[in-house]
Design a protein around this motif. Structure first.
Motif, short mmCIF file in Angstrom:
data_model
loop_
_atom_site.label_atom_id
_atom_site.label_comp_id
_atom_site.label_asym_id
_atom_site.label_seq_id
_atom_site.Cartn_x
_atom_site.Cartn_y
_atom_site.Cartn_z
N ALA A 1 12.36 15.72 5.04
CA ALA A 1 11.23 15.86 6.01
C ALA A 1 10.49 14.46 6.27
N LEU A 2 10.30 13.96 5.06
CA LEU A 2 9.57 12.70 5.08
C LEU A 2 10.29 11.51 5.67
N LYS A 3 11.78 11.54 5.39
CA LYS A 3 12.70 10.44 6.01
C LYS A 3 12.67 10.69 7.52
N LYS A 4 12.72 12.06 7.98
CA LYS A 4 12.88 12.25 9.48
C LYS A 4 11.74 11.64 9.98
N MET A 5 10.56 11.97 9.32
CA MET A 5 9.34 11.26 10.11
C MET A 5 9.38 9.96 9.99
N ILE A 6 9.64 9.19 8.88
CA ILE A 6 9.86 7.66 8.89
C ILE A 6 10.56 7.27 10.03
N ALA B 1 0.99 -1.14 0.05
CA ALA B 1 -0.12 -0.11 0.09
C ALA B 1 1.05 1.22 0.02
N GLY B 2 0.50 2.27 -0.85
CA GLY B 2 1.15 3.34 -1.01
C GLY B 2 0.28 4.68 -0.94
N VAL B 3 0.53 5.86 -0.70
CA VAL B 3 0.08 7.01 -0.68
C VAL B 3 0.81 7.87 -1.35
N VAL B 4 0.04 8.72 -2.46
CA VAL B 4 0.84 9.68 -3.19
C VAL B 4 0.60 11.20 -2.78
N LEU B 5 1.54 12.05 -2.63
CA LEU B 5 1.37 13.35 -2.20
C LEU B 5 1.67 14.11 -3.57
N ASN B 6 0.44 15.09 -3.91
CA ASN B 6 0.90 16.03 -4.79
C ASN B 6 1.76 16.96 -4.27
N PRO B 7 2.53 17.98 -5.26
CA PRO B 7 3.69 18.75 -4.98
C PRO B 7 2.89 20.00 -4.00
N HIS B 8 1.97 20.22 -3.77
CA HIS B 8 1.46 21.04 -2.64
C HIS B 8 0.99 20.49 -1.29
N THR B 9 1.01 19.37 -1.41
CA THR B 9 0.60 18.47 -0.11
C THR B 9 1.84 18.32 0.97
N ASN B 10 1.58 18.84 2.12
CA ASN B 10 2.78 18.47 2.94
C ASN B 10 3.02 17.32 3.74
N VAL B 11 4.22 16.79 3.59
CA VAL B 11 4.22 15.25 4.33
C VAL B 11 3.67 15.16 5.56
N ILE B 12 3.59 16.04 6.51
CA ILE B 12 3.20 16.18 7.85
C ILE B 12 1.81 15.36 8.16
N LEU B 13 0.89 15.47 7.00
CA LEU B 13 -0.42 15.18 6.86
C LEU B 13 -0.32 13.66 6.85
N LEU B 14 0.66 12.97 6.56
CA LEU B 14 0.81 11.54 6.93
C LEU B 14 1.39 10.71 8.16
N GLU B 15 1.54 11.88 9.08
CA GLU B 15 1.96 11.36 10.43
C GLU B 15 1.25 10.33 11.22
N ASP B 16 -0.18 10.33 10.77
CA ASP B 16 -0.97 9.38 11.77
C ASP B 16 -1.46 8.05 10.99
N VAL B 17 -0.69 8.13 9.63
CA VAL B 17 -0.77 6.60 9.02
C VAL B 17 0.64 6.19 8.61
N ILE B 18 1.71 6.90 8.90
CA ILE B 18 2.98 6.43 8.33
C ILE B 18 3.41 5.08 8.49
N THR B 19 3.14 4.53 9.78
CA THR B 19 3.47 3.22 10.33
C THR B 19 2.71 2.16 9.39
N GLU B 20 1.72 2.40 8.82
CA GLU B 20 0.78 1.61 8.22
C GLU B 20 1.33 1.33 6.60
N LEU B 21 1.96 2.17 6.39
CA LEU B 21 2.27 2.36 4.64
C LEU B 21 3.51 1.65 4.56
N ASP B 22 3.55 0.78 3.15
CA ASP B 22 4.65 0.20 2.60
C ASP B 22 5.42 1.13 1.78
#
Ligand code: DX5
Ligand code: ZN
Length: 216
Positions: A158-163, A111-132
């Motif tokens: 920023a995403l790497k840091k969150m992961i 399972a993957g989630v795609v972010l458009n260029p304007h979408t901040n990575v912070i919005l994935l904070e609550d699902v990041i552990t569920e994602l492949d």
């Protein structure tokens, strides 16, 4: 350190898809990237189930299916049946992202989630552990051959840091405007998977280009 390459068939020769699929089978590429567009989520229409089913018959590597469609949750099972191994949905297209991610995994796909260029990575904070994997769009989705958006490097970091901070296993995929000139910088920034359409299929020697992008 993972360095995967997923050539995007959007830039392949649709009059002789078999030939391009065999080229990718014979190359060092890791996945086939398949772009599905509905003319509503993005201003373009690509292809759907019958084509994906045919691709699956010849492809010897996993199909990474990128859904640029509204209401992707209505078609998860059908994409699985068509042959998807990895399925990514846009954050911007999902009202119930957590449910959709879990349904994709339950069907046995990555399972993957795609972010458009304007979408901040912070919005994935609550699902990041569920994602492949998370796919960062480095162009506005809808078309191949567009110019790479430079802000992507800071999003990867920023995403790497969150992961890392969340102890997630999610890989970072980058899609759009990837070529032989920016690939190593993208891997250095923390990308794990690079999608490349025009750079591969528009080159004189696609097999060699795949190796160069992969850093071989
Ligand atoms: C764009 C698609 C991309 C596209 C990439 O909306 O998601 O996968 O095929 O093409 P290039 O590498 O040419 O930018
Ligand atoms: Zn894509």
């Amino acid at each position: 350190m993972t360095h995967l390459i997923a050539p995007s068939l959007l830039s392949a020769n649709f009059l002789n898809l078999q030939n391009d699929i065999e080229m990718i089978n014979a190359s060092k590429a890791d996945w086939f990237h398949i772009d599905v567009m509905d003319g509503t989520f993005v201003p373009n229409i690509s292809f759907g189930f019958p084509i994906i089913k045919q691709i699956k018959k010849s492809a010897k590597k996993p199909l990474d299916v990128h859904l640029m469609i509204v209401h992707p949750e209505n078609y998860l099972e059908t994409f699985k049946e068509a042959g998807a191994d990895c399925l990514s949905v846009h954050y911007e297209a999902c009202d119930h992202l957590d449910r959709t991610i879990n349904q994709i995994k339950k069907l046995g796909m990555k399972a993957g989630v795609v972010l458009n260029p304007h979408t901040n990575v912070i919005l994935l904070e609550d699902v990041i552990t569920e994602l492949d994997f998370v796919c960062l769009m480095s162009v506005n989705p809808g078309f191949g051959g567009q110019k790479f958006i430079e802000n992507t490097y800071s999003k990867i970091k920023a995403l790497k840091k969150m992961i890392i901070s969340k102890n997630s296993k999610a890989l970072i995929e980058v899609d759009g405007g990837v070529d032989v000139n920016n690939a190593s910088k993208l891997f250095d920034a923390g990308a794990d998977i690079l999608v490349a359409g025009n750079a591969v299929f528009g080159s004189i020697d696609p097999i060699k280009t795949i190796e160069v992008i992969k850093g071989i």
